[in-house]
Design a protein around this motif. Structure first.
Motif, mmCIF file in Angstrom:
data_model
loop_
_atom_site.group_PDB
_atom_site.id
_atom_site.type_symbol
_atom_site.label_atom_id
_atom_site.label_comp_id
_atom_site.label_asym_id
_atom_site.label_seq_id
_atom_site.Cartn_x
_atom_site.Cartn_y
_atom_site.Cartn_z
ATOM 1 N N LEU A 178 0.832 -1.208 0.000
ATOM 2 C CA LEU A 178 0.000 0.000 0.000
ATOM 3 C C LEU A 178 0.867 1.258 0.000
ATOM 4 C CD1 LEU A 178 -2.765 1.396 0.270
ATOM 5 C CD2 LEU A 178 -2.537 1.168 2.762
ATOM 6 N N MET A 181 2.505 1.749 -3.384
ATOM 7 C CA MET A 181 1.511 2.190 -4.350
ATOM 8 C C MET A 181 1.223 3.679 -4.191
ATOM 9 S SD MET A 181 -2.453 0.993 -4.745
ATOM 10 C CE MET A 181 -3.002 2.060 -3.413
ATOM 11 N N LEU A 182 1.046 4.121 -2.931
ATOM 12 C CA LEU A 182 0.739 5.522 -2.677
ATOM 13 C C LEU A 182 1.917 6.431 -3.004
ATOM 14 C CD1 LEU A 182 -1.146 5.093 0.728
ATOM 15 C CD2 LEU A 182 -2.161 5.628 -1.493
ATOM 16 N N GLY A 194 2.522 6.140 -7.056
ATOM 17 C CA GLY A 194 1.366 6.232 -7.938
ATOM 18 C C GLY A 194 1.363 7.457 -8.831
ATOM 19 N N TRP A 232 -0.674 6.272 -11.824
ATOM 20 C CA TRP A 232 -1.579 5.386 -11.094
ATOM 21 C C TRP A 232 -1.893 4.110 -11.856
ATOM 22 C CZ3 TRP A 232 -1.897 6.049 -6.103
ATOM 23 C CH2 TRP A 232 -1.591 7.315 -5.582
ATOM 24 N N PHE A 233 -3.184 3.819 -12.059
ATOM 25 C CA PHE A 233 -3.575 2.486 -12.521
ATOM 26 C C PHE A 233 -3.366 2.270 -14.016
ATOM 27 C CE2 PHE A 233 -5.790 2.923 -8.491
ATOM 28 C CZ PHE A 233 -5.482 1.717 -7.883
ATOM 29 N N ILE A 255 1.572 -0.424 -10.268
ATOM 30 C CA ILE A 255 0.569 0.055 -9.313
ATOM 31 C C ILE A 255 -0.577 -0.945 -9.203
ATOM 32 C CG2 ILE A 255 -1.056 1.909 -8.793
ATOM 33 C CD1 ILE A 255 1.905 2.606 -8.434
ATOM 34 N N GLU A 310 0.697 -3.853 -7.058
ATOM 35 C CA GLU A 310 0.811 -3.453 -5.654
ATOM 36 C C GLU A 310 -0.553 -3.315 -4.991
ATOM 37 O OE1 GLU A 310 5.038 -1.009 -6.162
ATOM 38 O OE2 GLU A 310 3.114 0.047 -6.148
ATOM 39 N N SER A 311 -1.533 -2.779 -5.696
ATOM 40 C CA SER A 311 -2.874 -2.650 -5.120
ATOM 41 C C SER A 311 -3.509 -4.018 -4.888
ATOM 42 C CB SER A 311 -3.763 -1.799 -6.029
ATOM 43 O OG SER A 311 -3.953 -2.433 -7.287
ATOM 44 N N ALA A 363 -1.802 -5.626 -1.858
ATOM 45 C CA ALA A 363 -2.261 -4.997 -0.618
ATOM 46 C C ALA A 363 -3.649 -5.495 -0.230
ATOM 47 C CB ALA A 363 -2.258 -3.480 -0.771
ATOM 48 N N ALA A 364 -4.575 -5.528 -1.185
ATOM 49 C CA ALA A 364 -5.952 -5.948 -0.897
ATOM 50 C C ALA A 364 -6.007 -7.420 -0.500
ATOM 51 C CB ALA A 364 -6.840 -5.678 -2.108
#
Length: 518
Positions: free
Chosen positions: A216, A219-220, A223, A228-229, A234, A237-238, A241-242
């Motif tokens: 996380l 990613m932050l 990003g 970003w996406f 990214i 990594e998201s 994290a999830a």
């Protein structure tokens, strides 16, 4: 007479404990922002690119975030005082090593170690203060603790600017040496040790939580630079994290001895407090991340002046927290939190009306109001969050409290910077549609700026001014969004359970708190 002497001795001991741990707290919180203003100087010294030098910040943030949840387990395994001493000593030594670094690889490694040692300083200091002071004085204790936690990040850029401007970027790290030594000596002499608790280390649970937090944070942090996406990194990594966070929660609820005990999250006040401190982290550090570039890049203020204009925000927080510490036991803390959030939102709405001609007096005024509001929230929030928590969960609870504040700060900075960039692009396109040679203001601008310049140069100046105005609107939109987020949080205060300590039983409760907490 003996009772009076005993109370006097206890009061002196509490004062010495407080001074010792507050030096450690301020040292760590100042370090979260003090290095930011020195990055350009470090970049030149290390011959690094902008992306490479950003790892000086990223390595610290990621290491501290991963290690913060470990504070409770390590405190129980080796003793809270011993862990505190190791953390302060390690943080001080690695600070000196950062100042002595001669290559990018060295400073990134030392910042990584600095984050590992510094992760537990804030939650440990909060836990020690809660156990040192009787329950009816927890408000005053949290006021003192809050001064270090809230004011540290605010004065960091100012102090870093002065040290970098008049000395050298290395002094932003060397300054920790005398503070760390004094804190270490004070804690060795005055802070009591807690009993050790034999508890199995849940390696699988810790690994899942570490991967979730690390992914996380990466990613932050990356990003914005990777769009970003639209970047595969990214997205990966998201997803990591999830998935890891989901697996950690499932493991925590089913394992015999999980890394974090589920009982910690059964306390309603703690859960609501974690939500509030997350929002507070978003507002505090996202504002501090947006204001320096607004003042320096758009308004042309030098680094020193920018730091001086941000300093009143810290003064407002300090005054507010010291005053509210005396009100916590006399006024419903929910009312104090509500008023503080209202003042914070008011200052942000006021900042949303800024323009590129805003006077320094207005910058100082809104900073003081916001500082007063944040200080008014922080102390009662810290007090009521832990007022109903079982003392044996106290160190783990304070660790989660610090972790949520840091995650809120990371998410707030990343989201607000990204929104400001997107709004700038949109505003540039919308405003650009209105600029034609048939409009009198455009004609007048080109006439004033175009003396002695070619047409293309005049158009470049016009585009530069258009970009400044579009960027300004992007920042103002962020301030307005944070104001609405702050207002939206106010209704949550009704879910707090108020706790009125029985003074007659305070001594007994506090005597039982230390062994139970360990």
């Amino acid at each position: 007479m003996s009772d009076q002497a005993s109370k006097s001795g206890a009061g002196l001991n509490r004062a010495l404990i407080t001074v010792s741990i507050m030096m450690a707290t301020i040292m760590q919180t100042v370090d979260t922002t003090i290095a930011n203003v020195a990055l350009p100087n470090m970049q030149g010294s290390m011959s690094a690119t902008s992306e490479q030098i950003s790892w000086v910040l990223t390595s610290y943030i990621v290491a501290a975030a991963i290690m913060t949840p470990m504070t409770g387990f390590l405190s129980g395994r080796i003793g809270r005082k011993r862990l505190f001493l190791i953390s302060v000593a390690g943080f001080t030594v690695t600070s000196v090593l950062c100042g002595l670094a001669v290559s990018l690889e060295q400073i990134v490694l030392f910042r990584l170690l600095q984050g590992i040692f510094g992760a537990g300083l804030v939650p440990l200091s909060q836990s020690v203060l809660l156990d040192t002071f009787p329950r009816e004085k927890h408000g005053s204790a949290m006021a003192l603790w809050g001064v270090g936690v809230m004011v540290g990040p605010i004065i960091g850029p100012t102090l870093g600017g002065y040290l970098t401007e008049y000395y050298n970027w290395r002094w932003v790290f060397f300054i920790n040496l005398p503070v760390g030594i004094l804190a270490l000596v004070g804690m060795m002499l005055f802070v009591p040790e807690t009993e050790k608790v034999r508890r199995r280390f849940d390696l699988f649970g810790f690994a899942l939580l570490s991967l979730a937090i690390g992914a996380l944070q990466l990613m932050l942090d990356r990003g914005q630079s990777l769009d970003w996406f639209s970047s595969a990194e990214i997205i990966v990594e998201s997803m990591v994290a999830a998935l890891c966070f989901y697996m950690f929660v499932a493991h925590m609820m089913t394992a015999r001895e999980p890394f974090l005990e589920p009982g910690l999250f059964r306390d309603r006040n703690l859960l609501i407090g974690l939500v509030f401190i997350f929002i507070l982290g978003v507002v505090l550090l996202a504002t501090l991340a947006l204001l320096p570039p607004f003042l320096q890049n758009l308004m042309g203020y030098p680094v020193i002046t920018t730091g001086e204009l941000l300093a009143p925000r810290g003064v407002g927080s300090m005054v507010s927290m010291l005053v509210v510490g005396r009100l916590v036991n006399r006024v419903d803390v929910r009312l104090l939190v509500g008023i503080g959030l209202g003042l914070t939102a008011l200052s942000l709405f006021d900042m949303a009306q800024f323009n590129l001609n805003v006077a320094p007096a207005d910058l100082i005024r809104t900073g003081i109001i916001q500082g007063l509001g944040l200080g008014l929230v922080f102390v009662p929030l810290s007090t009521i969050t832990f007022s109903t928590l079982d003392p044996r969960y106290r160190t783990e609870g304070t660790a989660m409290y610090s972790l949520m504040r840091n995650i809120g700060s990371s998410i707030g900075i990343s989201v607000m910077v990204a929104l400001a960039a997107r709004h700038t692009q949109t505003n540039h396109a919308v405003l650009g549609e209105q600029l034609t040679l048939f409009r009198d203001p455009v004609t007048a601008f080109m006439g004033e700026q175009g003396l002695g310049l070619a047409r293309d140069q005049t158009l470049a100046l016009l585009n530069q001014e258009l970009t400044r105005q579009a960027t300004t609107i992007g920042y103002l939109n962020d301030f307005r969004l944070m104001a609405w987020v702050t207002l939206a949080a106010i209704p949550l205060i009704i879910f707090f359970r108020t706790h009125k300590p029985e003074l007659a039983n305070t001594a007994k409760e506090e005597a039982e708190a230390v062994p139970a907490e360990a």
